[in-house]
Design an enzyme around this catalytic site. Structure first.
Site, short mmCIF file in Angstrom:
data_model
loop_
_atom_site.label_atom_id
_atom_site.label_comp_id
_atom_site.label_asym_id
_atom_site.label_seq_id
_atom_site.Cartn_x
_atom_site.Cartn_y
_atom_site.Cartn_z
N TRP A 23 3.42 11.56 6.78
CA TRP A 23 2.57 11.79 7.95
C TRP A 23 3.13 11.03 9.14
CZ3 TRP A 23 -0.36 8.39 10.95
CH2 TRP A 23 -1.33 8.96 11.79
N ASN A 63 1.18 9.21 3.25
CA ASN A 63 1.10 8.34 4.44
C ASN A 63 2.44 8.24 5.17
OD1 ASN A 63 -1.62 7.71 3.99
ND2 ASN A 63 -1.12 5.94 2.74
N ASN A 106 6.17 1.88 -6.45
CA ASN A 106 6.15 1.54 -5.03
C ASN A 106 6.68 0.13 -4.77
OD1 ASN A 106 2.95 3.21 -4.45
ND2 ASN A 106 5.03 4.03 -4.38
N ASP A 162 -1.72 10.17 -1.27
CA ASP A 162 -0.29 10.41 -1.05
C ASP A 162 -0.03 11.03 0.33
OD1 ASP A 162 2.38 10.38 -1.74
OD2 ASP A 162 2.30 12.27 -2.85
N ARG A 188 -5.00 14.99 -5.67
CA ARG A 188 -3.78 14.43 -5.09
C ARG A 188 -3.51 15.13 -3.77
NH1 ARG A 188 1.95 12.59 -7.69
NH2 ARG A 188 2.87 11.89 -5.73
#
Length: 253
Positions: free
Chosen positions: A38, A35, A81, A33, A202
């Site tokens: 970031w 991405n 997703n 988790d 996680r």
């Protein structure tokens, strides 16, 4: 920079010494988790974050193998997703397929794909299955890649598969009601034949499971790391293993 790397190496060795080797998790699940967050922090696209995260997977699998982990389950794409924009899904699936094909090149890893591949575009589903098929004779660490995966979806499919199996044998509804057990469902989930995960990690600071491996995690230890997945370091991984090794696992006893 050199001094910082030197200190990291010292700290890594210290963490390794602190891990009780008799308590290394056999099966580790990882929720990759952070991405997108970031990438947002850097002012770049979500695709850049996903690509950087995908490029990091093989390195982390190397750490797991070195530590003695036998099975790793990577949650790479959830059913939720799939509600994202068509453009992002296309980019993300292309990145995931590339990452899985790269993992399949390692003869020490056997790839298994978990999830409802019917939810994916046919081309992506075929590419994932093909990559996994190339590793069937590989020995060593099993790497489960969960794509198009949701915990509720997995349990629903397991029950449906069991009911179809019983119907094909001519069982009545009453017969099925009498015969259905925990073991019957376990024998139809995506990870059938594998031990439940001992540890789930996680990244990104989120402290929830989001439906990951709902059936399998009754006695699983959980570890939440503040670091976004692309920045997940070996010391973060070793900290998770150290934390696990120090826990007393009673499993309800």
């Amino acid at each position: 920079m050199i001094a910082t790397e030197f200190l990291y190496r010292i700290y890594e060795r210290r963490l390794s010494r602190e891990i009780k080797r008799i308590q290394i998790p056999h099966h580790v699940g990882i929720i990759l988790d952070g991405n997108r967050r970031w990438a947002k922090a850097l002012g770049t696209s979500a695709a850049h974050g996903h690509r950087r995260g995908a490029d990091h997977i093989s390195e982390v699998m190397g750490w797991a193998q070195e530590a003695g982990v036998s099975i790793v389950t990577l949650w790479m794409l959830s059913t939720d997703n799939l509600q994202r924009s068509a453009k992002e899904i296309r980019e993300l699936l292309a990145i995931i397929v590339g990452a899985v094909e790269e993992l399949a090149k390692n003869p020490a890893w056997q790839i298994r794909v978990l999830g409802d591949l019917d939810l994916l575009p046919e081309e992506a589903a075929h590419a994932l299955q093909n990559a996994a098929q190339k590793t069937v004779n590989h020995t060593g660490m099993i790497v489960n890649v969960a794509v198009g995966y949701g915990g509720r979806q997995e349990i629903t499919q397991a029950v449906q598969d069991y009911l179809r199996e019983q119907a094909a044998c001519g069982a009545t509804l009453e017969d099925v009601a009498q015969s259905i057990t925990v073991d019957a469902i376990t024998d139809h989930i995506y990870t059938k034949g594998q031990p439940d995960p001992d540890l789930i990690i996680r990244t990104s600071g989120e402290q929830r499971m989001s439906g990951f491996m709902l059936w399998q995690t009754v006695h699983t230890e959980l570890y939440f790391c503040e670091t976004y997945w692309p920045d997940f370091r070996r010391i973060d991984f070793l900290r998770a293993l150290r934390d696990f090794s120090l826990r007393e696992r009673r499993k309800g006893k």
